[in-house]
Every structure is written in C-alpha cells, then in structure tokens.
Design a protein around this motif. Sequence first.
Motif, short mmCIF file in Angstrom:
data_model
loop_
_atom_site.label_atom_id
_atom_site.label_comp_id
_atom_site.label_asym_id
_atom_site.label_seq_id
_atom_site.Cartn_x
_atom_site.Cartn_y
_atom_site.Cartn_z
N UNK A 190 0.85 -1.20 0.00
CA UNK A 190 0.00 0.00 0.00
C UNK A 190 0.88 1.26 0.00
N UNK A 191 1.90 1.27 0.84
CA UNK A 191 2.82 2.42 0.90
C UNK A 191 3.51 2.62 -0.45
N UNK A 192 3.90 1.52 -1.08
CA UNK A 192 4.55 1.60 -2.39
C UNK A 192 3.61 2.26 -3.40
N UNK A 193 2.34 1.83 -3.41
CA UNK A 193 1.37 2.41 -4.35
C UNK A 193 1.09 3.88 -4.01
N UNK A 194 1.15 4.20 -2.73
CA UNK A 194 0.94 5.59 -2.33
C UNK A 194 2.05 6.49 -2.86
N UNK A 195 3.20 5.89 -3.14
CA UNK A 195 4.28 6.67 -3.75
C UNK A 195 4.11 6.72 -5.27
N UNK A 196 3.85 5.56 -5.86
CA UNK A 196 3.88 5.47 -7.33
C UNK A 196 2.67 6.11 -8.02
N UNK A 197 1.48 5.92 -7.46
CA UNK A 197 0.27 6.29 -8.21
C UNK A 197 0.02 7.78 -8.40
N UNK A 198 0.35 8.64 -7.43
CA UNK A 198 0.12 10.07 -7.69
C UNK A 198 0.86 10.55 -8.95
N UNK A 199 2.00 9.93 -9.27
CA UNK A 199 2.72 10.32 -10.49
C UNK A 199 1.94 9.91 -11.74
N UNK A 200 0.99 8.99 -11.57
CA UNK A 200 0.16 8.57 -12.70
C UNK A 200 -1.23 9.20 -12.62
N UNK A 201 -1.33 10.23 -11.78
CA UNK A 201 -2.59 10.94 -11.63
C UNK A 201 -3.72 10.09 -11.02
N UNK A 202 -3.34 9.14 -10.18
CA UNK A 202 -4.33 8.31 -9.46
C UNK A 202 -4.17 8.65 -7.98
N UNK A 203 -5.32 8.90 -7.30
CA UNK A 203 -5.26 9.16 -5.86
C UNK A 203 -5.31 7.84 -5.11
N UNK A 204 -4.26 7.49 -4.38
CA UNK A 204 -4.34 6.29 -3.54
C UNK A 204 -5.03 6.64 -2.23
N UNK A 205 -5.90 5.77 -1.74
CA UNK A 205 -6.72 6.15 -0.58
C UNK A 205 -6.83 5.00 0.42
N UNK A 206 -6.70 5.33 1.71
CA UNK A 206 -6.90 4.35 2.77
C UNK A 206 -8.39 4.32 3.10
N UNK A 207 -9.13 3.60 2.29
CA UNK A 207 -10.58 3.58 2.45
C UNK A 207 -11.14 2.25 1.96
N UNK A 208 -12.34 1.93 2.43
CA UNK A 208 -13.08 0.81 1.87
C UNK A 208 -14.05 1.39 0.83
N UNK A 209 -14.64 0.52 0.03
CA UNK A 209 -15.54 1.00 -1.02
C UNK A 209 -16.59 -0.04 -1.33
N UNK A 210 -17.81 0.44 -1.61
CA UNK A 210 -18.84 -0.47 -2.12
C UNK A 210 -19.72 0.27 -3.10
N UNK A 211 -20.59 -0.49 -3.76
CA UNK A 211 -21.41 0.12 -4.80
C UNK A 211 -22.85 -0.39 -4.68
#
Length: 504
Positions: A190-211
Amino acid sequence: MEQSRTINTHKNLHAAELMKIALERKEGKLASTNALQVFTGSYTGRSPKDKYIVNEPSVMEHIDWGTVNQPITEYQFDQIYNKAQDYMMDKELFIFDGYAGADLNYRLPIRIVNEYAWHNLFVHQLFIRPTKEELATHHAEFTVIALPGLKADPATDGTRSETFICVSFEKRLVIIGGTEYAGEMKKSIFSVLNYLLPFKNVVPMHCSANVGVKDDVALFFGLSGTGKTTLSADPNRRLIGDDEHGWSDQGVFNFEGGCYAKCVNLSEEKEPQIWNAIKAGSVLENVMLDLETGIADYDDISVTENTRAAYPIESIPNALIPGKAGHPSVIVFLTADAFGVLPPISKLTKEQAMYHFLSGYTSKLAGTERGVTEPEATFSACFGAPFLPLHPTVYAEMLGKKIEEHQVKVYLVNTGWTGGPYGVGKRMSLAYTRAMVSAALDGSIEQSGFTTDPIFGLQCPVSVNAVPSHLLQPRNTWQDKESYDNAARELSDLFDRNYRKFAL
Ligand SMILES: Nc1ncnc2c1ncn2[C@@H]1O[C@H](COP(=O)(O)OP(=O)(O)O)[C@@H](O)[C@H]1O
Ligand SMILES: C=C(OP(=O)(O)O)C(=O)O
Ligand SMILES: [Mn+2]
C-alpha cells in the motif's frame, strides 16, 4: 540466487496446498471452520517506527521525510539485503506472484517471497490472484521479501530495533524482518502504491468502497478500527474492497483481492458477512480457539485486541470482482471518537471535508490500566499517515479536486462513543451507525433539517430513519452538559493545534 539454492522453493501454490503445508510445519492449527489459526508472537500489530525508505537519488526530493518516512542509506539497505540472501539460502521458501490494483491500466505486478507458508497463504488471499494465463506472462515490478526469523542488529544495521520494514524504490524491493504480523506485508505494498500512483494521476486512498444497485459508489475513509471493513460489508451493496483503493479518471479500483477484518467481539448476528467469510483457507491471526472443538472465541482478546481474519474477497457474497467501479457519489469519513463529543453523523462542506481529511482524527483508548478514562486524540493525515511517502497535502489536493469535479457529498461519521467519553458512555450501536450510513448513501438524510454544532461547526441532521433523534446531537446524550462542553472544547482545541502544521 535461486540457481545456487538446493532447498525447495514453492511457487504459486493454491490455498489448500498452503494450508496443508502450514499445518504439516505446525505453523498453525485448524479451526472448526477449517480456517487456519496462527499466532504472531510479540508483534500483534504494525510497527510504524521500524519502517524505512532508502534515501535514493530518484526519490529523495519527493519523499516527505520525518517521523513517518525515515531514511536509510543505500549501503544500509544492501547490507540488510545481503543478510536476507544469506538467510534464505537454507530455507524452504514460498512465492506468490500476483497483482496490486484491479485496474489493468494501473495494476502493479508483485512477487511476495515468504519464509512461512501461512504468510504465503495470507498474501495469496489478500492480493489479486492471477489467472493461469496472467501467471504465464507475469513479471514482477515490485518484490516483498518477508523473513520473520531474520533480525536486524541495530548496532551494525542502523535500525531502531531487530524489526525492520525497508523499502527501496530503485531496487523495487521491500524487505521485512523481525515481525510475524501479516498486515505489514499488505500495508507495505500500500505504501509503495501511495508513492507510485500520484505520479500517474491516481489518488491512492486508505478507504473501503462499495457500490449500490444504482451504480452509486461510496468510499469509507478511516484509521484502524473505525469501521472501514465492517461498514463496507453491507448485504444491500456490492463490496469493492475493505481497505485500499485508487481513484483515477475512470473511477475507483481496489488494490487488493481480499479482506483483513478485525475479529474482536465478532458475532454472526451483527456482522454476518464477515462471520461467514471465515472458512477453509482463511487465516485467523491471534484468535483463540476452544481446545476441544476448535471453535473460535472472538471475545477472547488474551493475545491482543487486534485479532484478525484474512479471506479472499470472493468469500463476501456478491462482491464486485474485479474491484473496479465508477466515480464515488458519497464519501464517509469514519472516526471513533472516544471523547464522545462528535456527532454520530454530520454533513461536511468542501472546506470542512479538506480540513477533516488532513486532520484524520480518531482516538486511541487510554492504555489498558483500569480506571483510566482519558482518551487520546490521534491525528493521522489523510486517515493513513503511516502509509504516505509524499506530503499529505499532495493527496489532499488530488482528492479535493476529484470531490469538486464529481460533486461528491462528504459526511463525517463517529462510530465511537456516545453518552459520555470512553469509560462513561458506550460505543455507538453498529445498527444505528449502519442506519445513518444508509441514509447518507440513499440520500434520504438530505430530507432532514440540519442544525449547526456550535463548537465544531458541523451540520447535524435532526432526524434519520430508524435512529432515535436525541442521539443525533451528542450533547443530549451526556448527563452533565458542562462536562460535554469542556470535552468538546478540548477536542476542538486539539484539532486546531494539530491543523496548524498545514497552515501556510
Ligand atoms: N458503531 C460502530 N460502527 C462501526 N464499527 C463498530 C461500531 N461499534 C463497534 N464496532 C466494531 O469496531 C470494529 C471496527 O473495525 P474494522 O471495521 O475492522 O475497522 P477498520 O477496517 O477501519 O480497521 C469492529 O470490530 C466492529 O465490530
Ligand atoms: C491492516 C491494517 O489496517 P486496518 O486496521 O485499517 O484494517 C493495519 O493497520 O495493520
Ligand atoms: Mn479494515
């Protein structure tokens, strides 16, 4: 490294095979549900103070160095890596190849190398399992090596203790040693993605999700124990994921392929989905079993209060697989307020949403000493400071733009105490919290009138379906109104003091 090894390496075993091997190796025991019970020794939770990032030229200027992100040198990392390679020479190892990220455009192919079969079972259940075809062409872009038996020597390795979680972004490698807590592996990716993804314009988030049935997506942010996993498991909605997501221009996606639920006081009646997800292949961490029947006793927290169950997302009925959906329409910030002063649900303006996101408030309970009733306020930026390599405002600004662009409604939900602080009042009933969350998700809450809380400035609904109205304003629930006012002011001051670090 692998060529010179003579010992067996197990690659990409199925869950049943890993279960069998873990039992043969006496790493754990079988529970009555056929879940695997394991104990993690002295580390029953994450160890944020033992986390390090290599101070490499390409990352140096981007990382928000401080207490969360502690630097180690390339030399120190190499020394630990050499130790790890020596250590692995005569060990039977278990390898999982898979992905982090359900969106094909952003997924990170990962490899996890484990000393323990049960750790490998854990990562197999928690990360995204590849299809046969995907496995055939899988090429890891980040590797995690988890060796609980390898201890660092603070004197020569420059670590704080024997335990370490070291990330090198240039080597694309995480090495974990000295801890058996499985959560460390998922949270390091998760920490790794929190570093990498903002550079790809994706917001990494510590959250759950449902639809929901109308394709309405909801996110639930919150620190550990505030209810992300519990509240996202909702029989009327499809689970996307319980802990880590990304938000791109196309919508949200789960980083993981499984869930990691807290088990303390778990009951079939209150949390049927999670209860039923614990079956063959699940890992039960630090949960006590009845010696004769093998039945889990979720009320027994003699090892730790942080007892856990890990299971693949398929074990939640009707989960959305792959975990990829559209843009959220509602965001819920969860907080477990042990002061008992925040309203159980309130509506946030865009500015308040940013304020609360950067504040990331929840409470830690005051130790385990009897009679201690003073809760401790914790502020963890973006509801996940331990996992943020970049400065919190980077994530907050990205999220703020998305909230604006998609006109997302944001609510603050207090899943913590009511009727007084911890020790005097009690925790808000899960049934009422669920009713309040439902009202926010189906929009019915907007039909209510709202009053403004005088201390926090939050907009509180006057009525919510199936919730007694007096609970909606916490001051009503306290016998001693003066104590309420004092406690609320105290917490409000703590918020202000904490926020000063973000003021320009
Ligand atoms: N009102 C409430 N809302 C949410 N969770 C509650 C509530 N009351 C008690 N709980 C308990 O609090 C814990 C929340 O943990 P969990 O959902 O795993 O949090 P997270 O995923 O955010 O770490 C669960 O054990 C749940 O049963
Ligand atoms: C796994 C963890 O996450 P959470 O408590 O948010 O579920 C953790 O913090 O170790
Ligand atoms: Mn959780």
